[in-house]
Design a protein around this motif. Structure first.
Motif, PDB file in Angstrom:
ATOM      1  N   GLN A  67       0.798  -1.229   0.000  1.00  0.00           N
ATOM      2  CA  GLN A  67       0.000   0.000   0.000  1.00  0.00           C
ATOM      3  C   GLN A  67       0.837   1.288   0.000  1.00  0.00           C
ATOM      4  N   LEU A  68       2.008   1.276   0.644  1.00  0.00           N
ATOM      5  CA  LEU A  68       2.742   2.515   0.938  1.00  0.00           C
ATOM      6  C   LEU A  68       4.019   2.653   0.128  1.00  0.00           C
ATOM      7  N   SER A  69       4.152   3.796  -0.561  1.00  0.00           N
ATOM      8  CA  SER A  69       5.378   4.164  -1.278  1.00  0.00           C
ATOM      9  C   SER A  69       5.850   5.519  -0.789  1.00  0.00           C
ATOM     10  N   VAL A  70       7.179   5.682  -0.741  1.00  0.00           N
ATOM     11  CA  VAL A  70       7.790   6.939  -0.307  1.00  0.00           C
ATOM     12  C   VAL A  70       8.854   7.337  -1.329  1.00  0.00           C
ATOM     13  N   GLY A  71       8.945   8.636  -1.634  1.00  0.00           N
ATOM     14  CA  GLY A  71       9.935   9.107  -2.593  1.00  0.00           C
ATOM     15  C   GLY A  71      10.568  10.412  -2.161  1.00  0.00           C
ATOM     16  N   ILE A  72      11.795  10.651  -2.647  1.00  0.00           N
ATOM     17  CA  ILE A  72      12.502  11.886  -2.354  1.00  0.00           C
ATOM     18  C   ILE A  72      13.206  12.358  -3.623  1.00  0.00           C
ATOM     19  N   GLY A  73      13.169  13.661  -3.837  1.00  0.00           N
ATOM     20  CA  GLY A  73      13.799  14.231  -5.018  1.00  0.00           C
ATOM     21  C   GLY A  73      14.529  15.517  -4.695  1.00  0.00           C
ATOM     22  N   PRO A  74      15.844  15.465  -4.455  1.00  0.00           N
ATOM     23  CA  PRO A  74      16.615  16.706  -4.301  1.00  0.00           C
ATOM     24  C   PRO A  74      16.476  17.559  -5.566  1.00  0.00           C
ATOM     25  N   ARG A  75      16.358  18.873  -5.389  1.00  0.00           N
ATOM     26  CA  ARG A  75      16.066  19.745  -6.526  1.00  0.00           C
ATOM     27  C   ARG A  75      17.099  20.852  -6.643  1.00  0.00           C
ATOM     28  N   LEU A  76      17.647  21.002  -7.826  1.00  0.00           N
ATOM     29  CA  LEU A  76      18.567  22.085  -8.149  1.00  0.00           C
ATOM     30  C   LEU A  76      17.838  23.039  -9.085  1.00  0.00           C
ATOM     31  N   VAL A  77      17.755  24.320  -8.714  1.00  0.00           N
ATOM     32  CA  VAL A  77      16.998  25.303  -9.498  1.00  0.00           C
ATOM     33  C   VAL A  77      17.944  26.359 -10.038  1.00  0.00           C
ATOM     34  N   TYR A  78      17.952  26.514 -11.359  1.00  0.00           N
ATOM     35  CA  TYR A  78      18.702  27.572 -12.024  1.00  0.00           C
ATOM     36  C   TYR A  78      17.751  28.728 -12.308  1.00  0.00           C
ATOM     37  N   GLY A  79      18.059  29.916 -11.777  1.00  0.00           N
ATOM     38  CA  GLY A  79      17.174  31.065 -11.930  1.00  0.00           C
ATOM     39  C   GLY A  79      17.829  32.210 -12.683  1.00  0.00           C
ATOM     40  N   TYR A  80      17.050  32.861 -13.513  1.00  0.00           N
ATOM     41  CA  TYR A  80      17.467  34.064 -14.251  1.00  0.00           C
ATOM     42  C   TYR A  80      16.483  35.179 -13.942  1.00  0.00           C
ATOM     43  N   TYR A  81      17.012  36.360 -13.628  1.00  0.00           N
ATOM     44  CA  TYR A  81      16.147  37.503 -13.319  1.00  0.00           C
ATOM     45  C   TYR A  81      16.623  38.750 -14.040  1.00  0.00           C
ATOM     46  N   ARG A  82      15.672  39.521 -14.568  1.00  0.00           N
ATOM     47  CA  ARG A  82      15.983  40.792 -15.221  1.00  0.00           C
ATOM     48  C   ARG A  82      14.851  41.767 -14.979  1.00  0.00           C
ATOM     49  N   PRO A 142      14.652  64.398 -19.442  1.00  0.00           N
ATOM     50  CA  PRO A 142      14.231  63.046 -19.859  1.00  0.00           C
ATOM     51  C   PRO A 142      14.512  62.024 -18.762  1.00  0.00           C
ATOM     52  N   ASP A 143      13.853  60.901 -18.867  1.00  0.00           N
ATOM     53  CA  ASP A 143      14.011  59.827 -17.884  1.00  0.00           C
ATOM     54  C   ASP A 143      15.427  59.277 -17.862  1.00  0.00           C
ATOM     55  N   GLY A 144      15.853  58.845 -16.690  1.00  0.00           N
ATOM     56  CA  GLY A 144      16.997  57.963 -16.590  1.00  0.00           C
ATOM     57  C   GLY A 144      16.527  56.521 -16.680  1.00  0.00           C
ATOM     58  N   GLN A 145      17.446  55.595 -16.505  1.00  0.00           N
ATOM     59  CA  GLN A 145      17.100  54.201 -16.664  1.00  0.00           C
ATOM     60  C   GLN A 145      17.874  53.332 -15.678  1.00  0.00           C
ATOM     61  N   LEU A 146      17.206  52.314 -15.119  1.00  0.00           N
ATOM     62  CA  LEU A 146      17.862  51.326 -14.278  1.00  0.00           C
ATOM     63  C   LEU A 146      17.571  49.948 -14.843  1.00  0.00           C
ATOM     64  N   GLU A 147      18.628  49.160 -15.020  1.00  0.00           N
ATOM     65  CA  GLU A 147      18.499  47.789 -15.511  1.00  0.00           C
ATOM     66  C   GLU A 147      19.310  46.868 -14.608  1.00  0.00           C
ATOM     67  N   TYR A 148      18.716  45.727 -14.286  1.00  0.00           N
ATOM     68  CA  TYR A 148      19.370  44.774 -13.395  1.00  0.00           C
ATOM     69  C   TYR A 148      19.107  43.373 -13.914  1.00  0.00           C
ATOM     70  N   LYS A 149      20.157  42.551 -14.010  1.00  0.00           N
ATOM     71  CA  LYS A 149      19.973  41.154 -14.407  1.00  0.00           C
ATOM     72  C   LYS A 149      21.074  40.297 -13.804  1.00  0.00           C
ATOM     73  N   ASP A 150      20.725  39.055 -13.496  1.00  0.00           N
ATOM     74  CA  ASP A 150      21.682  38.149 -12.889  1.00  0.00           C
ATOM     75  C   ASP A 150      21.114  36.735 -12.930  1.00  0.00           C
ATOM     76  N   THR A 151      21.952  35.764 -12.627  1.00  0.00           N
ATOM     77  CA  THR A 151      21.550  34.370 -12.516  1.00  0.00           C
ATOM     78  C   THR A 151      22.036  33.808 -11.180  1.00  0.00           C
ATOM     79  N   ASP A 152      21.391  32.753 -10.721  1.00  0.00           N
ATOM     80  CA  ASP A 152      21.824  32.089  -9.497  1.00  0.00           C
ATOM     81  C   ASP A 152      21.283  30.653  -9.496  1.00  0.00           C
ATOM     82  N   VAL A 153      21.832  29.839  -8.601  1.00  0.00           N
ATOM     83  CA  VAL A 153      21.395  28.455  -8.437  1.00  0.00           C
ATOM     84  C   VAL A 153      20.990  28.234  -6.986  1.00  0.00           C
TER      85      VAL A 153
END
Length: 435
Positions: free
Chosen positions: A172-187, A203-214
């Motif tokens: 009747q009973l099953s158990v599972g585990i899944g370690p998760r690695l997440v790659y993220g990109y943001y801008r 006139p307007d100035g501008q701000l831009e931000y972008k990066d990635t992480d795990v």
């Protein structure tokens, strides 16, 4: 990015948005919020998440409940693709005090893909692997829209890589585990108001931000067979923390007050934290007869843990104001669905789902226009031959009309209007091979 003439105030707001996952630009900390995307191109797209932790049709179940792969015979591979289209249009009302247009349709199309594999080691144990994206979206308002000092463009993309192992301890009973690695990109990109107290027209100035992480997390699941007709699944996903630490690009800022505000925020060393929340999902799958299977799910998502910290900057000659606490709250999910086995080859899926809003109406902002969400989904699965199934599904994610009113604390300027008939359209399909 073009520049625009400014209003006679000097506010600056440093935060970015996406419709389903929002990040706030902050000095040293920020938060994320939104609705979860349950769809990743798998056959379950057509069920609105109903029965997701209890349904074991293909290896994509490891995303919802790692224990489910114990029920899959041999080796199975599922490859899927999808596209998310949307409608998010802002209409100003009589209370609005910002110039500029209404921004157009801010939701851009977003492609996605997923891949899952399971392998039965023996009668009790199985291993698997999944690569999928179950959060992420992109916004692109017109450059000169009324809310350009909140956001003009924003995108966040998250891809998960999940090895999985599961064991059936009893019949009747099953158990599972899944370690998760997440790659993220943001801008994110937004305009900066250079107009100094209404004296000059710059006139307007501008701000831009972008990066990635795990980031890392874990998926845990339990699957229990009540009898030959009914299965219950219980699954937990831990939070995943992503830290973006790149320096933003600031261009054409000619207002000395704004420059002083940026120095106080230490904008050259900006760190943004995005937290994907922990979740709990309880599902049931019940075979009513040889043709009909009934499905249901109840879920909880811990958004309140990530909604207490935000930083806004509203600068004028008197100084700089900061605000915190965006009033995020936990969200709840409920869904019901059914599968109809029309014949030996064709299976029809249908589902209806509901997610509560992570913000009350009074706290809704244009850089995070969330509301109660309804899902209406349908799809088909067709067995081409004994070892090959094809599937196709469509989900309507309906947010409806969402009012939003924001007032700058120091300048007193109000951005006010309504997002009308807001919706996402998710189309996905793929194939499952069995060996």
């Amino acid at each position: 990015m073009k520049s625009m003439p400014m209003r006679p105030t000097a506010p600056l707001r440093l935060h970015g948005l996406l419709a389903l996952c929002a990040l706030w630009v902050a000095s040293g900390n920020s938060w994320a919020g939104g609705i979860m995307i349950y769809e990743a191109g798998q056959e379950g797209n057509g069920l609105a998440n109903a029965g997701a932790a209890a349904l074991t049709d293909d290896p994509s179940v490891l995303m919802s409940n790692p224990a489910g792969i114990t029920q899959l015979a041999g080796t199975q591979i599922s490859a899927n693709a999808q596209v998310i289209l949307g409608s998010l249009t802002f209409s100003r009302d009589a209370s609005n005090q910002f110039d500029g247009n209404e921004g157009g349709n801010a939701l851009q199309w977003l492609p996605g893909a997923s891949f899952f594999i399971s392998h039965q080691i023996n009668e009790r144990s199985a291993v698997g692997f999944g690569m999928y994206g179950n959060f992420g979206l992109a916004l692109d308002y017109d450059d000169d829209w009324a809310g350009r000092y909140f956001t003009q463009e924003a995108a966040v993309i998250g891809v998960s890589f999940q090895p999985t192992i599961a064991h059936q301890f009893t019949d009747q009973l099953s158990v599972g585990i899944g370690p998760r690695l997440v790659y993220g990109y943001y801008r994110t990109e937004m305009a900066i108001d250079n107009n100094l107290l209404g004296v000059l027209d710059r006139p307007d100035g501008q701000l831009e931000y972008k990066d990635t992480d795990v980031g890392t997390g874990v998926n845990l699941g339990v699957l229990y067979k009540l009898n030959e007709r009914t299965q219950i699944g219980l699954a937990y996903t831990s939070k995943v923390k992503l830290q973006f630490k790149d320096s933003p690009q600031v261009r054409n800022v000619s207002n000395p007050i704004i420059n002083a505000a940026l120095r106080r925020l230490d904008v050259d060393a900006l760190e943004l934290d995005m937290n994907v929340p922990q979740t709990v999902l309880l599902s049931v799958a019940h075979r009513l007869d040889p043709q009909w299977k009934l499905l249901g799910s109840l879920g909880w998502q811990d958004w309140s843990d990530f909604g207490e910290i935000g930083v806004a900057v509203d600068a004028n000659a008197g100084g700089v104001d900061r605000t915190v606490n965006r009033q995020y709250k936990d969200t709840w999910h409920a869904s019901v669905g059914a599968q109809y086995q029309a014949n030996s080859k064709l299976r029809w899926n249908m589902g209806l789902g509901y997610d509560s809003s992570a913000v009350d109406e009074k706290d809704r902002t244009v850089d995070n226009p969330m509301g109660d969400t309804w899902r209406l989904a349908t799809g088909v699965n067709y067995q081409v031959e004994a070892g090959l199934d094809l599937h196709l599904a469509y989900t309507l994610v309906w947010l409806g009309d969402m009012d939003s009113e924001q007032t700058k604390a120091r300048s007193g300027t109000t951005l006010s209007g309504t997002f009308r008939n807001s919706a996402l359209h998710i189309i996905g399909g793929g194939a499952t091979w069995r060996f």
